[in-house]
Design an enzyme around this catalytic site. Structure first.
Site, PDB file in Angstrom:
ATOM      1  N   GLU A 184      -9.950  23.294  36.804  1.00 52.64           N
ATOM      2  CA  GLU A 184     -11.209  22.798  36.264  1.00 52.64           C
ATOM      3  C   GLU A 184     -12.185  22.444  37.382  1.00 52.64           C
ATOM      4  O   GLU A 184     -11.781  22.121  38.504  1.00 52.64           O
ATOM      5  CB  GLU A 184     -10.952  21.560  35.397  1.00 52.64           C
ATOM      6  CG  GLU A 184     -10.221  21.867  34.092  1.00 52.64           C
ATOM      7  CD  GLU A 184      -9.981  20.617  33.269  1.00 52.64           C
ATOM      8  OE1 GLU A 184      -9.951  20.736  32.035  1.00 52.64           O
ATOM      9  OE2 GLU A 184      -9.821  19.528  33.860  1.00 52.64           O
ATOM     10  N   ASN A 185     -13.468  22.539  37.050  1.00 54.36           N
ATOM     11  CA  ASN A 185     -14.552  22.143  37.964  1.00 54.36           C
ATOM     12  C   ASN A 185     -14.570  22.952  39.255  1.00 54.36           C
ATOM     13  O   ASN A 185     -15.084  22.497  40.274  1.00 54.36           O
ATOM     14  CB  ASN A 185     -14.462  20.645  38.281  1.00 54.36           C
ATOM     15  CG  ASN A 185     -14.493  19.791  37.030  1.00 54.36           C
ATOM     16  OD1 ASN A 185     -15.285  20.045  36.116  1.00 54.36           O
ATOM     17  ND2 ASN A 185     -13.624  18.794  36.966  1.00 54.36           N
ATOM     18  N   ARG A 186     -14.000  24.129  39.191  1.00 53.64           N
ATOM     19  CA  ARG A 186     -13.935  25.032  40.358  1.00 53.64           C
ATOM     20  C   ARG A 186     -13.148  24.442  41.523  1.00 53.64           C
ATOM     21  O   ARG A 186     -13.261  24.912  42.654  1.00 53.64           O
ATOM     22  CB  ARG A 186     -15.341  25.428  40.831  1.00 53.64           C
ATOM     23  CG  ARG A 186     -16.123  26.271  39.838  1.00 53.64           C
ATOM     24  CD  ARG A 186     -15.415  27.586  39.557  1.00 53.64           C
ATOM     25  NE  ARG A 186     -16.231  28.515  38.810  1.00 53.64           N
ATOM     26  CZ  ARG A 186     -16.239  28.607  37.466  1.00 53.64           C
ATOM     27  NH1 ARG A 186     -15.461  27.790  36.764  1.00 53.64           N
ATOM     28  NH2 ARG A 186     -16.993  29.485  36.852  1.00 53.64           N
ATOM     29  N   LEU A 187     -12.324  23.435  41.256  1.00 58.57           N
ATOM     30  CA  LEU A 187     -11.473  22.870  42.302  1.00 58.57           C
ATOM     31  C   LEU A 187     -10.109  23.555  42.227  1.00 58.57           C
ATOM     32  O   LEU A 187      -9.089  22.934  41.901  1.00 58.57           O
ATOM     33  CB  LEU A 187     -11.359  21.354  42.137  1.00 58.57           C
ATOM     34  CG  LEU A 187     -12.664  20.580  42.332  1.00 58.57           C
ATOM     35  CD1 LEU A 187     -12.458  19.092  42.097  1.00 58.57           C
ATOM     36  CD2 LEU A 187     -13.230  20.822  43.736  1.00 58.57           C
TER      37      LEU A 187
END
Length: 224
Positions: A184-187
């Site tokens: 998620e959240n490009r992490l």
């Protein structure tokens, strides 16, 4: 266009001791998910002047010695690997939000290995390996079909077809293998195995699979 990734990730404690064991786990997951051709991988090579090229090929074997695919040695990828054996493999398992990226060096496998694999190919694929001078120009589709028809007449179904002398396998010996898990959240999680000097020393002409399996790797986490 944006995709939502999952919360569950990949932690260092979840990894196998070496990258081939971890690859086996993820490959089994990809196959179980119903992913079409999970053994499809993008092979990137470069010529002697550093000009890159990429194409999709199929992984046919893997073990502690490396990842194996087959091709015409006179093809563009074959010629480039002869001039510059450095290669990269990418398994783009987008439906399960995973990628595996392999960096290493390619070398030809033995003719016995090539012949053994060639015998497992469907009859039509065996003839196709003879009919196609891969990456070379051909006058027309009709010409290609004519060459195939001539081979089909020479080697009818059920008759042994020898492996073409200019066709065979390459094994990419991994020096680094990255396992990428979408988060998620490009992490995203990016864990990379890097071969250590101890691993390099375990190799050689007399190295067996057991010795290779015990060779050293370190794991590093990369920012997404």
């Amino acid at each position: 266009m944006r995709a939502r990734y999952r919360a569950q990730g990949l932690a260092e404690g979840d990894l196998a001791p070496e990258p081939y064991g971890q690859f086996a786990r993820w490959f089994a997951d990809a196959a179980a998910s119903g992913l079409h051709e999970p053994n499809a991988m993008i092979l990137s090579t470069a010529d002697a002047d550093g000009r890159p090229s990429s194409r999709t090929v199929l992984l046919k074997q893997y073990d502690e010695r490396g990842f194996v695919f087959f091709t015409n040695y006179g093809s563009r990828k074959g010629r480039e690997l002869e001039a510059n054996p450095r290669a990269s493999l990418l398994f783009p398992w987008h439906p399960v939000a995973r990628q595996v990226i392999v960096s290493g060096t390619a070398e030809r496998i033995g003719r016995d290995e090539t012949a053994a694999y060639f015998r497992t190919r469907p009859h039509g694929s065996q003839l196709g390996a003879w009919a196609s001078e891969q990456s070379s120009t051909v006058a027309s589709r009709a010409e290609l079909d004519r060459l195939y028809a001539e081979l089909a007449e020479r080697y009818p179904e059920g008759e042994d077809v020898p492996a073409p002398p200019g066709w065979g396998g390459f094994r990419v010996r991994a020096e680094a293998v990255e396992f990428w898990q979408g988060r998620e959240n490009r992490l995203h999680d990016r864990l990379r195995y890097v071969r250590t000097e101890a691993a390099e020393g375990a190799e050689g002409d007399g190295a067996d699979a057991e010795a290779m399996a015990g060779a050293g790797w370190r794991v590093e986490r990369l920012c997404p």
